[in-house]
Scaffold this motif. Structure first.
Motif, PDB file in Angstrom:
ATOM      1  N   ARG A   1       1.815 -10.437 -11.674  1.00 12.39           N
ATOM      2  CA  ARG A   1       2.635 -11.621 -11.411  1.00 12.39           C
ATOM      3  C   ARG A   1       3.996 -11.233 -10.825  1.00 12.39           C
ATOM      4  NH1 ARG A   1       3.851 -14.004 -16.498  1.00 12.39           N
ATOM      5  NH2 ARG A   1       5.770 -12.839 -16.328  1.00 12.39           N
TER       6      ARG A   1
ATOM      7  N   GLU B   1       5.389 -12.212  -7.043  1.00 12.83           N
ATOM      8  CA  GLU B   1       6.674 -12.863  -6.788  1.00 12.83           C
ATOM      9  C   GLU B   1       7.482 -12.066  -5.761  1.00 12.83           C
ATOM     10  OE1 GLU B   1       7.424 -15.903  -7.768  1.00 12.83           O
ATOM     11  OE2 GLU B   1       5.504 -15.952  -8.808  1.00 12.83           O
TER      12      GLU B   1
ATOM     13  N   ASP C   1      -3.555 -19.218  -3.835  1.00 10.88           N
ATOM     14  CA  ASP C   1      -2.967 -20.556  -3.874  1.00 10.88           C
ATOM     15  C   ASP C   1      -1.463 -20.521  -3.607  1.00 10.88           C
ATOM     16  OD1 ASP C   1      -5.463 -21.562  -4.427  1.00 10.88           O
ATOM     17  OD2 ASP C   1      -5.086 -21.837  -6.578  1.00 10.88           O
ATOM     18  N   LYS C   2      -0.762 -19.581  -4.228  1.00 13.27           N
ATOM     19  CA  LYS C   2       0.686 -19.475  -4.022  1.00 13.27           C
ATOM     20  C   LYS C   2       0.999 -19.059  -2.589  1.00 13.27           C
ATOM     21  CE  LYS C   2       2.334 -18.706  -8.674  1.00 13.27           C
ATOM     22  NZ  LYS C   2       3.281 -17.942  -9.491  1.00 13.27           N
TER      23      LYS C   2
ATOM     24  N   THR D   1       2.994 -21.167   0.756  1.00 15.27           N
ATOM     25  CA  THR D   1       4.111 -20.634   1.536  1.00 15.27           C
ATOM     26  C   THR D   1       3.656 -20.203   2.937  1.00 15.27           C
ATOM     27  OG1 THR D   1       3.798 -18.408   0.614  1.00 15.27           O
ATOM     28  CG2 THR D   1       5.368 -19.852  -0.508  1.00 15.27           C
TER      29      THR D   1
END
Length: 101
Positions: free
Chosen positions: A29, A33, A67-68, A72
């Motif tokens: 994670r 990021e 998905d993230k 973007t």
């Protein structure tokens, strides 16, 4: 698991090592990021060449990344896929969701 992020021009690479399972969730994670925070990177690669084991939670983490990244406007590709990792991704039909090499 060892996660390393590198940036080259418009491509960001996340290299994963060893076991990719639930215990790697926090490290993965944090690396995601970092990857998504790179403004100039349009293409993201997850290098699985050193991964010898992944489980269903790893599949979920890859879907979360997808998905993230999509939110973007970034593309995700899985590279260095081989052996049992390739078998798991094939069984899960990830080739329909990701570019896999």
């Amino acid at each position: 698991m060892d996660a390393q992020v590198s940036i080259n021009d418009s491509q960001a690479v996340l290299r994963l090592g060893s076991r990719f399972d639930f215990k790697a969730h926090r490290e993965f994670r944090d690396a995601v990021e970092s990857l998504l925070g790179q403004a100039g990177s349009r293409n993201l690669q997850v290098d699985l060449a050193e991964v010898t084991y992944l489980d269903s939670s790893a599949l979920g983490m890859l879907l979360m990344l997808r998905d993230k990244a999509k939110a973007t406007n970034k593309d995700v590709a899985l590279v260095g896929v081989k052996g049992s990792v390739k078998q798991v991704l094939d069984i899960a039909n990830f080739s329909k969701l990701f570019s896999i090499a």
